[in-house]
Scaffold this motif. Structure first.
Motif, PDB file in Angstrom:
ATOM      1  N   LEU A 158       0.858  -1.172   0.000  1.00 38.24           N
ATOM      2  CA  LEU A 158       0.000   0.000   0.000  1.00 38.24           C
ATOM      3  C   LEU A 158       0.903   1.233   0.000  1.00 38.24           C
ATOM      4  CD1 LEU A 158      -3.087   0.486   0.090  1.00 38.24           C
ATOM      5  CD2 LEU A 158      -2.830   0.874   2.554  1.00 38.24           C
ATOM      6  N   ASP A 159       0.659   2.161  -0.926  1.00 38.91           N
ATOM      7  CA  ASP A 159       1.480   3.371  -1.003  1.00 38.91           C
ATOM      8  C   ASP A 159       1.485   4.051   0.372  1.00 38.91           C
ATOM      9  OD1 ASP A 159       2.012   6.323  -1.409  1.00 38.91           O
ATOM     10  OD2 ASP A 159       2.319   5.632  -3.475  1.00 38.91           O
ATOM     11  N   PRO A 160       2.683   4.265   0.965  1.00 41.80           N
ATOM     12  CA  PRO A 160       2.748   4.769   2.342  1.00 41.80           C
ATOM     13  C   PRO A 160       2.100   6.134   2.537  1.00 41.80           C
ATOM     14  CG  PRO A 160       4.876   3.874   1.652  1.00 41.80           C
ATOM     15  CD  PRO A 160       4.022   3.938   0.422  1.00 41.80           C
ATOM     16  N   GLU A 161       2.002   6.938   1.484  1.00 39.04           N
ATOM     17  CA  GLU A 161       1.393   8.264   1.624  1.00 39.04           C
ATOM     18  C   GLU A 161      -0.045   8.309   1.120  1.00 39.04           C
ATOM     19  OE1 GLU A 161       4.880  11.550   1.549  1.00 39.04           O
ATOM     20  OE2 GLU A 161       4.350  10.754  -0.424  1.00 39.04           O
ATOM     21  N   LEU A 162      -0.351   7.582   0.067  1.00 34.65           N
ATOM     22  CA  LEU A 162      -1.675   7.691  -0.559  1.00 34.65           C
ATOM     23  C   LEU A 162      -2.698   6.730   0.033  1.00 34.65           C
ATOM     24  CD1 LEU A 162      -0.613   8.152  -4.290  1.00 34.65           C
ATOM     25  CD2 LEU A 162      -1.348   9.904  -2.676  1.00 34.65           C
ATOM     26  N   GLY A 163      -2.252   5.556   0.477  1.00 38.28           N
ATOM     27  CA  GLY A 163      -3.138   4.621   1.174  1.00 38.28           C
ATOM     28  C   GLY A 163      -4.349   4.186   0.366  1.00 38.28           C
ATOM     29  N   LYS A 164      -5.518   4.225   1.010  1.00 37.46           N
ATOM     30  CA  LYS A 164      -6.795   3.867   0.378  1.00 37.46           C
ATOM     31  C   LYS A 164      -7.732   5.061   0.464  1.00 37.46           C
ATOM     32  CE  LYS A 164      -6.707  -1.030   1.711  1.00 37.46           C
ATOM     33  NZ  LYS A 164      -7.422  -2.127   2.397  1.00 37.46           N
ATOM     34  N   ILE A 165      -8.616   5.160  -0.517  1.00 39.03           N
ATOM     35  CA  ILE A 165      -9.629   6.221  -0.486  1.00 39.03           C
ATOM     36  C   ILE A 165     -10.998   5.638  -0.811  1.00 39.03           C
ATOM     37  CG2 ILE A 165      -8.068   8.118  -1.053  1.00 39.03           C
ATOM     38  CD1 ILE A 165      -9.070   7.946  -3.959  1.00 39.03           C
ATOM     39  N   GLN A 166     -12.029   6.345  -0.372  1.00 36.12           N
ATOM     40  CA  GLN A 166     -13.394   6.040  -0.785  1.00 36.12           C
ATOM     41  C   GLN A 166     -13.780   7.026  -1.878  1.00 36.12           C
ATOM     42  OE1 GLN A 166     -15.323   3.489  -0.026  1.00 36.12           O
ATOM     43  NE2 GLN A 166     -13.751   2.660   1.348  1.00 36.12           N
ATOM     44  N   THR A 167     -14.170   6.533  -3.029  1.00 43.55           N
ATOM     45  CA  THR A 167     -14.587   7.379  -4.139  1.00 43.55           C
ATOM     46  C   THR A 167     -16.095   7.207  -4.349  1.00 43.55           C
ATOM     47  OG1 THR A 167     -14.467   5.814  -5.995  1.00 43.55           O
ATOM     48  CG2 THR A 167     -12.369   6.723  -5.179  1.00 43.55           C
TER      49      THR A 167
END
Length: 218
Positions: A158-167
Motif C-alpha cells: 500500500l502506497d505509504p502516503e496515498l493509502g486507500k480512499i473512498q470514491t
C-alpha cells in the motif's frame, strides 16, 4: 453514495473517480503540478487503443529523498457512471503507483515505468485477476529493459502516503510497485506466500519507509 446523490452531485461531463484521485494527491502535493502522460498510443483502451490505463501522472517528490512518484489512472472507475455509484470497489479497486530514484540513463521522465504499469494493467484486464498488497511479480529480467540492474521483480505494498480512499464508485487502494533484487526474487520463488512478501516489505521499510525503488541497489 446512492444514485440520487450521485446524480445531484455530478453531471455526465464529470469524472468523479479521476477527481477523487486528484483530491488525494492534492493532500500530499498541494499546488505542485504533475506531468501527466495520456495513453502512449494516443487512444484510450475503450476507443481501441493498446494502453489499458488512461494515463499516468509523475510528481517530483522531496519526501524522504528526491524521487519521481508515478500514479496510474484507469484501473479504477474514472468517469461518470451512475450505475457504478456506491459500489464496494471502484472497478478493479486499485491504481498503481511507483517511486523511483533518478536513474543515470533516464535523461527525461521514466516513461518505461508507465509501460510497465500498462503491461500489468493489460494482464488484469485480460485475465480478470487483480493485484493486492503483498503480491509478488517476477519480471523475468531487468525491470528497465537493456539495463545493468539487479532489480528484476516487484512486490506490491500500500502506497505509504496515498493509502486507500473512498470514491463515489467505491474503494480504491493505491498499490505501490516496489522493485526487488534478483536475490530477493529467487528467495520469494521458493516461498511465494503473502507472509514472505510482507516480511520482505517490512524489512525494506526499515531503511526506506517510502519504499523508493533504486535501480542501483544490489
Amino acid at each position: 453514495m446512492n444514485k440520487a446523490t450521485y446524480q445531484q452531485q455530478f453531471t455526465t461531463e464529470d469524472s468523479p473517480g479521476w477527481l477523487a484521485i486528484d483530491d488525494q494527491l492534492d493532500q500530499i502535493y498541494g499546488d505542485t503540478e504533475p506531468r501527466h502522460y495520456p495513453p502512449l498510443c494516443g487512444l484510450h483502451y475503450a476507443a481501441g487503443g493498446s494502453d489499458p490505463i488512461d494515463g499516468a501522472s509523475i510528481y517530483d517528490s522531496n519526501h524522504q529523498e528526491f524521487h519521481r512518484h508515478i500514479v496510474s489512472y484507469g484501473l479504477s472507475e474514472l468517469y461518470y457512471d451512475e450505475e457504478k455509484a456506491g459500489g464496494e470497489f471502484s472497478k478493479w479497486g486499485f491504481e498503481l503507483t511507483f517511486r523511483l530514484l533518478p536513474f543515470q540513463d533516464d535523461q527525461h521522465d521514466p516513461i518505461w515505468a508507465i509501460q510497465i504499469m500498462n503491461n500489468l494493467a493489460r494482464y488484469v484486464f485480460t485475465s480478470g485477476k487483480w493485484f493486492e498488497e503483498n503480491h509478488f511479480v517476477p519480471a523475468n529480467g531487468p525491470i528497465r529493459l537493456d539495463t545493468e540492474t539487479e532489480i528484476t521483480g516487484f512486490v506490491f505494498a500500500l502506497d505509504p502516503e496515498l493509502g486507500k480512499i473512498q470514491t463515489p464508485h467505491g474503494e480504491v487502494s493505491f498499490l505501490q510497485m516496489v522493485g526487488i533484487t534478483n536475490t530477493e526474487v529467487e528467495k520469494l520463488k521458493q516461498n511465494p506466500t503473502t507472509d514472505a512478501v510482507k516480511e520482505l516489505i517490512d524489512h525494506l521499510k526499515k531503511d526506506n519507509p517510502l519504499l523508493i525503488t533504486d535501480l542501483n541497489r544490489k
